[in-house]
Design an enzyme around this catalytic site. Structure first.
Site, PDB file in Angstrom:
ATOM      1  CD  GLU A 126      -1.396  -6.266  -2.077  1.00  0.00           C
ATOM      2  OE1 GLU A 126      -0.450  -6.561  -1.064  1.00  0.00           O
ATOM      3  OE2 GLU A 126      -2.460  -5.935  -1.801  1.00  0.00           O
ATOM      4  CB  CYS A 143      -0.903  -0.163   1.409  1.00  0.00           C
ATOM      5  SG  CYS A 143      -2.249  -1.242   1.465  1.00  0.00           S
ATOM      6  CD  GLN A 202      -3.278  12.896  -1.608  1.00  0.00           C
ATOM      7  OE1 GLN A 202      -3.995  13.636  -2.515  1.00  0.00           O
ATOM      8  NE2 GLN A 202      -3.551  11.876  -1.091  1.00  0.00           N
ATOM      9  N   GLY A 232       5.148  15.454  -5.215  1.00  0.00           N
ATOM     10  CA  GLY A 232       6.263  14.839  -5.680  1.00  0.00           C
ATOM     11  C   GLY A 232       6.467  13.614  -4.580  1.00  0.00           C
TER      12      GLY A 232
END
Ligand code: ACO
Ligand code: ZN
Length: 408
Positions: free
Chosen positions: A307, A273, A281, A284
């Protein structure tokens, strides 16, 4: 004709179908959004607040993080597709099953047609259904108050509070500000637990072993799930390592994001994750975390892949990363490089290399092998579209050895 169900049905009209109020879970209609336009929605849940109903809606054109509670006056009842609800009710009658409102919606969502109905008990599990509605509205973490995006399975005693307060260092969470203040006077952590494995300027990465720091890791999972939709929360944090990215100043090391990684992945995943906390956010950090995960794979002399499933934002970030890294190499080598060499240099799994180049129409399968096209103008155009490279990882600043079971 309207059954107002205690509400004022106003002047709403529906030509073919009766609109019953309060609206049923599963009803599809349109709703006025923040852009002042009407968008198609499905009603996920409803609750009575004083004398009126509030409806939790999912906008079918938008990601689930934009699901929200709205009042009746935002909904356009003329656009109601009442059949959806009726169909579900028919099925319940036919099957003789008693269903919750959530279950009705589930049937509607999966478009079960007559004859294909399979009341698979597992698919109707309450757990799945509960996640449809956000339980925690906001969190306070360090300097920030952050609106949450998705449901997270906090212990039941926390599910009734709209806001949770987190200690930004040990990630303990409490229901009230005063409790947090009391905690902060006692908590002596000023950075994540575990080992600092990277430092460059004010940026640090810490490696936290889920087995050695169980409570911290579980708290991190609860926190992260608020912003991750498709990921199952791993209660078994023992099996994971957590890499916490921090901005450090004289008050301490403040978490901006993290990724988790299985200690042993049979599928070859190098990241489980990934999250950048919303206030950080688009600066970069996501690219930094992705690049970091591949630097770890290089040290392990393994190839890796994230994943699945990837979220919308995860896919955008990975596509951008893969494009930039691969096209930089193609440019340097003027295309004289094989898939195997690209994989060896980058630790990006060959399927991801091929997919990325296929998406960009830079590769063809001819006579049993892949041929890479590296027209410099085309490469430059794609590189420009892939955006900035973000914060660079300096591999010389990484002090790390791959995970080994103790005594192994
Ligand atoms: N809208 C459009 N493009 C976006 C957006 C957005 N909201 N967010 C990221 N991107 C794209 C852009 O191309 C961006 O590059 P740019 O800013 O140069 O245009 C690129 O992705 C990455 O930007 P970063 O600033 O490096 O990434 P960020 O720090 O925002 O983190 C991340 C990206 C981790 C995916 C973040 O959006 C996030 O935490 N999302 C919520 C959790 C999530 O979805 N995680 C991925 C799940 S899949 C998995 O875990 C394997
Ligand atoms: Zn603390």
């Amino acid at each position: 004709m309207f059954d107002s169900g205690g509400e004022d049905a106003g002047s709403c009209r529906k030509r073919k179908n009766r609109v019953l109020l309060p609206l049923e879970v599963g009803t599809k209609l349109t709703c006025r959004w923040r852009d002042d336009k009407y968008h198609p929605v499905t009603i996920i849940e409803r609750k009575k607040v004083n004398d009126e109903y509030h409806y939790y809606v999912h906008y079918s054109e938008f990601n689930r993080r934009l699901d929200e509670w709205v009042k009746l006056d935002q909904l356009n009842l003329d656009a109601t597709e009442a059949d959806a609800v009726e169909k579900v009710e028919d099925k319940v009658r036919e099957s003789g099953l008693k269903m919750t409102r959530h279950q009705k919606r589930k049937i509607d969502e999966t478009h079960v047609e007559e004859g294909h109905e399979d009341f698979d008990a597992a698919s109707l599990r309450e757990h799945e259904e509960i996640t449809k509605v956000k339980n925690i509205g906001k969190i306070e973490l360090g300097r920030y108050e952050i609106d949450t995006w998705y449901f997270s399975p906090f212990p039941p005693e926390y599910s009734d509070c709209n806001k949770l307060f987190f200690c930004e260092f040990c990630l303990a969470f409490v229901k009230r500000k005063e409790q947090l203040q009391r905690h902060m006077r006692k908590c002596d952590l000023k950075h994540p637990p575990g080992d600092e494995i990277y430092r460059n300027g004010s940026l640090s990465m810490f490696e936290v072993d889920g087995r050695k720091n169980k409570v911290y890791s579980q708290n991190l999972c609860y926190l992260a799930k608020l912003f991750l939709d498709h990921k199952t929360l791993y209660y078994d944090v023992d099996l994971f390592l957590f890499y916490i990215l921090c901005e450090c100043d004289d008050r301490g090391c403040h978490m901006v994001g993290y990724f988790s990684k299985e200690k042993h992945s049979e599928e070859g995943y190098n990241l489980a994750c990934i999250l950048t906390l919303p206030p950080y956010q688009r600066k970069g950090y996501g690219k930094f975390l992705i690049a970091f995960s591949y630097e770890l794979s290089k040290k392990e002399t393994k190839v890796g892949t994230p994943e699945r499933p990837l979220s919308d934002l995860g896919l955008l970030s990975y596509r951008g990363y893969w494009t930039r890294v691969l096209l930089d190499i193609l440019k340097k080598h003027r295309g004289n490089v094989s898939i195997k060499e690209l994989t060896d240099m980058t630790a990006i799994r060959s399927e991801d290399v091929i997919n990325t180049l296929q998406q960009l129409e830079l590769i063809q399968y001819r006579k049993g092998q892949y041929v890479i096209c590296a027209d410099p103008k085309l490469l430059d155009r794609h590189l420009k579209a892939a955006g900035r490279s973000g914060l660079e990882v300096d591999p010389s600043k990484l002090i790390w050895t791959p995970y080994k079971e103790q005594g192994g």
